[in-house]
Design an enzyme around this catalytic site. Structure first.
Site, PDB file in Angstrom:
ATOM      1  N   HIS A   1       0.833  -1.200   0.000  1.00  0.00           N
ATOM      2  CA  HIS A   1       0.000   0.000   0.000  1.00  0.00           C
ATOM      3  C   HIS A   1       0.870   1.254   0.000  1.00  0.00           C
ATOM      4  CE1 HIS A   1      -3.011   2.767   2.238  1.00  0.00           C
ATOM      5  NE2 HIS A   1      -3.074   2.941   0.932  1.00  0.00           N
TER       6      HIS A   1
ATOM      7  N   GLU B   1       3.023   0.568   3.315  1.00  0.00           N
ATOM      8  CA  GLU B   1       2.479  -0.443   4.229  1.00  0.00           C
ATOM      9  C   GLU B   1       2.569  -1.783   3.505  1.00  0.00           C
ATOM     10  OE1 GLU B   1      -0.933   1.639   7.096  1.00  0.00           O
ATOM     11  OE2 GLU B   1      -1.549   0.882   5.153  1.00  0.00           O
TER      12      GLU B   1
ATOM     13  N   ASN C   1      -5.005   4.268   7.462  1.00  0.00           N
ATOM     14  CA  ASN C   1      -6.362   4.715   7.155  1.00  0.00           C
ATOM     15  C   ASN C   1      -7.365   4.306   8.224  1.00  0.00           C
ATOM     16  OD1 ASN C   1      -5.683   6.128   4.897  1.00  0.00           O
ATOM     17  ND2 ASN C   1      -6.095   4.454   3.466  1.00  0.00           N
TER      18      ASN C   1
END
Ligand code: 3HC
Length: 708
Positions: free
Chosen positions: A452, A464, A502
């Protein structure tokens, strides 16, 4: 302190000859060679300092020795003070005294530099009378990055050699200056052949002796600082020109003050000033935070069940699916590292657009002088654009960066499974979705992980690495090791909605919206976070990204402020209006229309608005994030608190000097965070329920990071 007037003192009662084995002295042709060997980076710990002091004294006392060479074994010259000693009771000779001891040597001392001479390492070299370096060496004073300033005379000696402006730049940026440039600046006297440093330094020392040249003390130089004497505006202008870069940090102002002292005060008084400023900074929270971050950045690579010798897979070619903003940004990381990329799109137009954006980005870097013009072509020559999915049969790693939708992603992975070569790593750049579920549609879930990236993917340092349940150890280890090769800080996270970053961001967003309903204005929320040190708040961020991401007129319920704004065609910066009004230069001002909308919105929801203090805004935005971070730890979705902090610093611009949300929680006191969460759970709702880990930590009197 030995002063220049004092004769060289051979005694030095507090200096023990440790015989620790980290230093060695040999005499060759009348030259004493003092060698230091303290792996991995020859940090200047107490044993090294005492050892060097003892060897210098021996060399000074030896009538057969006419000059001294100071050289380090292993991969580098001194990388600086030993950061692990900071905050502990002092031991051994202080570094500043050692530098002075070297400078006061009755025989010329030559520093022989390879690798990096950083911080205290460069200060040692500045205490030496001459400096010889190999061309690949780099020198610098990176203390500012640790929230401190050079505390062993660097702020006083460097300007005396390179001048005030160059010294200000080097000390406040912490840049590593390549040896050839350092030579131009007068910081290095001679460049040595790459493989012959020891001999070159020895020859240099012999030449000094032959020519009858004695010690040349940097402290005695003054011509380079004269130009700035009596000109306080030099320093004020420098601070002003760099205000943006220094925002929120305490150390840069102290660095400037110390260099000013080098210009305006006699050497000894300048040293005393530097010392005062250093001690103040090193005891402060910012420096603690920045030192914590230094080690946390290195800690992310350590995965408990993946020892360093875990086998990895080769990644010599990469395929990327999707040439949109994300796909293009991801591609650039690999091109920059010299790894060829095949990028696949569905339509020629989209492919052409994607490739031209990449080219434009490189050209913009070249125009700013950050990239050599020939490198633009070099990098572009490494990328192949195609509409042919079959081209993904050759890359070692394929990263999917298509629209964020589970069905679409599954479809892509089903196709990829049929085409990709056996053993290839198949990665999804999903920001929220369940990577295990994506992996389940393939015949080889052991090869599937999440990678990510954060937007803009060619800029943000965070990656990530999402560890899917069935991913093999080789695959995970490969992704973790790949991160630094492409300039990223790779943090290993577990599968959960939104992963680490997130998932925590969602908590903040929920509270930001709620605060606006309760009584704050969007610009109040944004201002509080900006003043805290973040680059921008959530509403400014939404305006930048576009309010209509995932919105359509057909499906809009018109319930949230965001939906209402979209319906009014206030869709963010691109439409000149969103939560804010924008002028032609995209400068934001609070909007009276939005203000009225906010008031009406609260009324509609039956909320009586109240005055909300900045302190409450900050706590309501950040404590729920911290609580979520604790849940993430509890569930094992992050390995350690410092990994969570690396996510926030490198992916969301959390201010380094606050050490990340978990470190910040430690500095405000976990009991305070807990008390607020309990209060809000009672007053507002169950979403504030404190995590068990937070409770346990408070009960045990522990912190998350052990570093605050
Ligand atoms: N003190 C203690 N440990 C240090 C250290 C230091 N100054 N510098 C590096 N280390 C450790 C690292 O933590 C790492 O440990 P690990 O293997 O257990 O994780 C190990 O040494 C190797 O470091 P890197 O992984 O960073 O190795 P690289 O080869 O990638 O980089 C380097 C080498 C460029 C020297 C980099 O380590 C670095 O930038 N070090 C810090 C330099 C610095 O900030 N110096 C100033 C210190 S403050 C000072 O000198 C104050 C003085 O003015 C009084």
């Amino acid at each position: 302190h030995a002063s220049p007037e004092q004769p060289f003192n051979l005694g030095g009662s507090d200096v023990a000859d440790t015989q620790s084995g980290v230093t060695d002295l040999k005499v060759e042709d009348g030259i004493a060679i003092v060698t230091v060997n303290n792996p991995p980076v020859n940090a200047l710990g107490a044993a090294v300092r005492d050892g060097v002091a003892a060897r210098m004294r021996e060399a000074a006392a030896d009538p057969a020795t006419e000059a001294v060479v100071l050289i380090c074994a292993g991969r580098t010259f001194f990388a600086g003070a030993d950061i692990t000693e900071f905050g502990k009771p002092p031991k051994g000779i202080p570094l500043g005294e050692l530098v002075t001891l070297i400078e006061d040597m009755p025989k010329p001392v030559v520093a022989a530099i390879h690798g990096t001479a950083l911080g205290g390492g460069l200060e040692m070299a500045l205490g030496c009378h001459y400096r010889v370096a190999v061309p690949s060496a780099r020198v610098g004073l990176p203390e500012v990055k640790l929230g401190i300033l050079p505390g062993a005379g660097g702020t006083q000696r460097l300007p005396r050699i390179v001048g005030v402006e160059r010294a200000l730049e080097m000390i406040t940026s912490g840049e590593h200056v390549p040896a050839p440039k350092a030579k131009e600046a007068g910081l290095i006297d001679e460049l040595a052949p790459e493989e012959g440093l020891r001999q070159a330094a020895l020859d240099f020392a012999k030449r000094l002796v032959a020519e009858g040249k004695g010690p040349r003390k940097v402290r005695d130089l003054s011509d380079k600082v004269e130009a700035a004497r009596g000109k306080p505006e030099v320093f004020a202008d420098f601070a002003k020109a760099n205000a943006r870069r220094f925002r929120g940090f305490e150390a840069p102002a102290a660095c400037i003050e110390a260099v000013k002292a080098a210009v305006e005060l006699p050497f000894e008084q300048g040293i005393a000033k530097e010392r005062d400023l250093f001690l103040k900074l090193v005891a402060g929270t910012q420096s603690k935070a920045q030192r914590y971050v230094f080690f946390a950045e290195r800690e992310v690579r350590k995965i408990p069940d993946l020892p360093d010798d875990t086998p990895t897979l080769p990644v010599n070619s990469v395929g990327i699916i999707g040439a949109g903003t994300m796909g293009g940004g991801i591609a650039m990381n690999f091109l920059n590292a010299g790894i060829p990329v095949t990028i696949v799109e569905m339509k020629q137009e989209a492919l052409d657009r994607g490739l031209s954006v990449i080219r434009k980005n490189y050209e913009a870097s070249a125009a700013k002088g950050r990239l050599k013009p020939e490198d633009v072509e070099k990098r572009m020559s490494l990328i192949t654009g195609t509409l042919d999915f079959e081209a993904l049969s050759t890359p070692d790693l394929v990263i999917e960066a298509v629209y964020e939708n589970m069905d679409i992603k599954k479809d892509v992975f089903r196709r990829l499974d049929k085409i990709a070569k056996p053993g290839a790593i198949l990665a999804s750049n999903t920001s929220y979705l369940n990577v295990d579920e994506i992996a389940s549609v393939t015949s080889r879930p052991e090869s599937v992980i999440g990678m990510h990236f954060f937007s803009p993917a060619n800029v943000m340092k965070l990656l990530e690495v999402v560890r899917a349940e069935k991913a093999s150890k080789e695959v995970v280890a490969t992704a973790v090791k790949l991160a630094p090769k492409i300039g990223k800080i790779g943090v290993l996270v577990g599968v959960c909605y939104g992963f680490v970053g997130n998932r925590m961001l969602a908590e903040r967003q929920r509270e930001a919206n709620r605060l606006v309903e309760e009584g704050a204005m969007p610009w109040d929320v944004d201002r509080v976070l900006y003043e805290f040190g973040l680059p921008m708040g959530p509403f400014a961020m939404s305006d930048l990204a576009g309010l209509d991401i995932g919105w359509s007129r057909e499906t809009s319920k018109g319930e949230t402020l965001r939906e209402k704004l979209c319906e009014m065609d206030r869709r963010g910066q691109k439409t000149g209006a969103g939560f804010y009004d924008y002028d032609a230069n995209r400068k934001a001002t609070p909007s009276p229309i939005v203000e009225q909308m906010v008031l009406d919105h609260s009324k509609q929801k039956g909320i009586t608005r109240r005055q909300i203090s900045d302190a409450e805004i900050l706590e309501r935005l950040i404590y729920p994030m911290i609580n979520e971070g604790a849940k993430i730890l509890e569930e094992g979705k992050a390995i350690r608190a410092s990994d969570i902090d690396m996510v926030w610093i490198n992916g969301y611009g959390w201010p380094v000097y606050r050490g990340g949300p978990m470190f910040y929680a430690d500095t405000v006191g976990l009991e305070n965070v807990l008390a607020r969460m309990e209060q809000w759970e009672r007053e507002i709702g169950p979403e504030f329920r404190p995590s068990d880990l937070l409770r346990r930590k408070v009960e045990a009197g522990e912190t998350f990071t052990g570093a605050a």
